[in-house]
Design an enzyme around this catalytic site. Sequence first.
Site, PDB file in Angstrom:
ATOM      1  N   LYS A   1      31.310  33.741  34.805  1.00  0.00           N
ATOM      2  CA  LYS A   1      31.867  35.053  35.137  1.00  0.00           C
ATOM      3  C   LYS A   1      33.368  35.085  34.894  1.00  0.00           C
ATOM      4  O   LYS A   1      33.892  36.004  34.253  1.00  0.00           O
ATOM      5  CB  LYS A   1      31.568  35.428  36.584  1.00  0.00           C
ATOM      6  CG  LYS A   1      32.104  36.810  36.957  1.00  0.00           C
ATOM      7  CD  LYS A   1      31.834  37.165  38.396  1.00  0.00           C
ATOM      8  CE  LYS A   1      32.865  36.569  39.328  1.00  0.00           C
ATOM      9  NZ  LYS A   1      32.796  37.134  40.701  1.00  0.00           N
TER      10      LYS A   1
ATOM     11  N   ASP B   1      29.874  40.888  37.261  1.00  0.00           N
ATOM     12  CA  ASP B   1      30.300  40.771  38.652  1.00  0.00           C
ATOM     13  C   ASP B   1      29.187  41.307  39.550  1.00  0.00           C
ATOM     14  O   ASP B   1      28.065  41.557  39.088  1.00  0.00           O
ATOM     15  CB  ASP B   1      31.625  41.518  38.870  1.00  0.00           C
ATOM     16  CG  ASP B   1      31.465  43.040  38.793  1.00  0.00           C
ATOM     17  OD1 ASP B   1      30.372  43.520  38.428  1.00  0.00           O
ATOM     18  OD2 ASP B   1      32.447  43.743  39.100  1.00  0.00           O
TER      19      ASP B   1
END
Length: 222
Positions: free
Chosen positions: A124, A142
């Site tokens: 991420k 996210d």
Amino acid sequence: MSAPEREEAFRRLAAHMPGRTPSAKGPKDQPDPFRSVVSCLLSAQSRDVNTAAAVRGLFALATTPDAMLALDEAEIARAIKPCGLYNMKARSIRRLCHALIEEHDRIVPQTREGLMSLPGIGRKCADIVMSFTFDEDVIAVDTHVFRVCNRTGLTAEKTADKTAAALERDTPDWARRDGHFWLIQFGKSVCLARRPRCETCFLNDLCRYFSATGGGPAPAAP
């Protein structure tokens, strides 16, 4: 969703949601790749307001790998205490700085593989830095993106990393640049964690969650 359904879903997202803007900056609006990647590391399991306080405290002391290593672990931990997990993050920051100096000639890698080779940097964070700092066409996953994709059926995965891989594989090429922004804004304004606005959602005829529940109570937020 099938490939044609995904294509249609992204076309509707493009029509209804804002995309990347010229003012889009690195994580926490940092001015260079080093501060961007460290800021992203600090943001893990931290609220934005707490991350911002930790970022300010840390970069008041040091803004380069060498200057950061002139601080001891305890000094770094005190500076970043607002963001939580500060002892672990302080160790990761020092290890990241060592890796940048010893393996990358003090230059933050621009590839996902290179970024993920740095201590404390997962997919991420790597994708966020690639997108915001290096202007790559990447959909970073996210909390909002993970929820939206797996609730609607754009993907059907159990983890954020697997969701990111599925999006990389299945997203139409034209949607990769702004897809991250569309999905985040959709998650914040329509596909809310607790009370998704299913009845008025422009994707409800494609959405797997809506077809299964008719817009009933949402599952626990991911």
